[in-house]
Write an enzyme that holds these catalytic residues in place. Structure first.
Site, PDB file in Angstrom:
ATOM      1  N   ASP A  13       0.829  -1.222   0.000  1.00 46.68           N
ATOM      2  CA  ASP A  13       0.000   0.000   0.000  1.00 46.68           C
ATOM      3  C   ASP A  13       0.859   1.267   0.000  1.00 46.68           C
ATOM      4  O   ASP A  13       0.432   2.306   0.481  1.00 46.68           O
ATOM      5  CB  ASP A  13      -0.930  -0.008   1.214  1.00 46.68           C
ATOM      6  CG  ASP A  13      -0.145  -0.024   2.520  1.00 46.68           C
ATOM      7  OD1 ASP A  13       1.101  -0.056   2.461  1.00 46.68           O
ATOM      8  OD2 ASP A  13      -0.770   0.021   3.594  1.00 46.68           O
ATOM      9  N   CYS A  16       4.885  -0.016   2.729  1.00 47.35           N
ATOM     10  CA  CYS A  16       5.401  -1.312   3.194  1.00 47.35           C
ATOM     11  C   CYS A  16       6.680  -1.165   4.014  1.00 47.35           C
ATOM     12  O   CYS A  16       6.869  -1.884   4.995  1.00 47.35           O
ATOM     13  CB  CYS A  16       5.626  -2.264   2.024  1.00 47.35           C
ATOM     14  SG  CYS A  16       6.795  -1.664   0.789  1.00 47.35           S
ATOM     15  N   HIS A 120       9.237  -3.766  -3.049  1.00 50.34           N
ATOM     16  CA  HIS A 120       8.433  -3.966  -1.844  1.00 50.34           C
ATOM     17  C   HIS A 120       9.294  -4.498  -0.698  1.00 50.34           C
ATOM     18  O   HIS A 120      10.184  -5.319  -0.920  1.00 50.34           O
ATOM     19  CB  HIS A 120       7.321  -4.980  -2.183  1.00 50.34           C
ATOM     20  CG  HIS A 120       6.404  -5.275  -1.046  1.00 50.34           C
ATOM     21  ND1 HIS A 120       5.362  -4.445  -0.689  1.00 50.34           N
ATOM     22  CD2 HIS A 120       6.362  -6.317  -0.175  1.00 50.34           C
ATOM     23  CE1 HIS A 120       4.720  -4.973   0.346  1.00 50.34           C
ATOM     24  NE2 HIS A 120       5.320  -6.098   0.684  1.00 50.34           N
ATOM     25  N   HIS A 201       1.743  12.048 -11.736  1.00 46.52           N
ATOM     26  CA  HIS A 201       1.080  10.767 -11.438  1.00 46.52           C
ATOM     27  C   HIS A 201       2.070   9.849 -10.728  1.00 46.52           C
ATOM     28  O   HIS A 201       3.181   9.646 -11.196  1.00 46.52           O
ATOM     29  CB  HIS A 201       0.630  10.073 -12.737  1.00 46.52           C
ATOM     30  CG  HIS A 201      -0.341  10.887 -13.544  1.00 46.52           C
ATOM     31  ND1 HIS A 201      -0.633  10.624 -14.862  1.00 46.52           N
ATOM     32  CD2 HIS A 201      -1.080  11.973 -13.202  1.00 46.52           C
ATOM     33  CE1 HIS A 201      -1.526  11.505 -15.302  1.00 46.52           C
ATOM     34  NE2 HIS A 201      -1.804  12.334 -14.321  1.00 46.52           N
TER      35      HIS A 201
END
Length: 208
Positions: A13, A16, A120, A201
């Site tokens: 999310d 991490c 991650h 973005h």
């Protein structure tokens, strides 16, 4: 020494790193908002150390940026959190099997471990058996006089090498991402950063 190294998966999310640190330090996977505040306060309190050259952006801008739950953490944040908790943080990179150790210059007496797949962070823990419940996880390890954590270190490295053999990582120079805002496809971290800078973005999803 009895037990096995286990990778405790942290939700993907964008927080991490913070939640993985929260888990190995406090057995809490929801520490991200609090730890982002800790980092922002630390950086704001020492603008000379945490200058634009160090942070890559002005001090105040960085503080606002790191408080945004969409933004990812990295080496700067791990170094601050190691000092905040007074423990070394070992971050193992699956692709290279390299271990980056944060806080080692402070001679802390304990260490925790994270594992990184290119995108991650998850927690690395010692568990009595492969599928034991999380409450049995050992996450904090004593640093010995030779600055190792004993047999756990070898077990952790073997685990990381096994993950590398299974190719459980993302090669960030070649991976393909789609922008979640405008759906444009980009290849590699470099193109993703360029797109983010050009458009603002930052919501990318990996796709194959």
């Amino acid at each position: 020494m009895d037990g096995v190294i286990v990778r405790r998966v942290i939700p993907s999310d964008n927080s991490c790193l913070f939640n993985a640190v929260g888990y190995v330090m406090d057995h809490d996977k929801k520490k991200a908002p609090e730890l982002r505040q800790v980092i922002a306060a630390t950086v704001a309190s020492d603008p000379q150390k945490y200058c634009e050259a160090f942070l890559g952006k002005p001090n105040a801008e960085y503080c606002n940026w790191i408080l945004d739950s969409e933004k990812w953490g990295g080496a700067i944040e791990l170094a601050i959190l190691a000092d905040y908790y007074g423990r070394e943080i070992a971050a193992y990179d699956i692709q290279t099997t390299r271990c980056d150790l944060y806080g080692q210059e402070s001679n802390y007496s304990e260490r925790v471990m994270l594992i990184y797949d290119g995108l991650h962070y998850d927690a690395l823990v010692m568990s009595p058996v492969e599928d034991a419940p999380e409450e049995f996880d050992q996450t904090i390890f004593a640093v010995q006089p030779n600055r190792s954590i004993g047999p756990v270190e070898r077990l952790a490295l073997n685990f990381v090498k096994d993950q590398q053999r299974k190719r459980s990582y993302t090669d960030t120079s070649k991976f393909t991402l789609r922008c979640g805002v405008c759906q444009i496809g980009v290849v590699g971290q470099k193109e993703a950063i360029e797109h983010a800078q050009a458009t603002g973005h930052v919501n990318f999803q990996e796709y194959r």
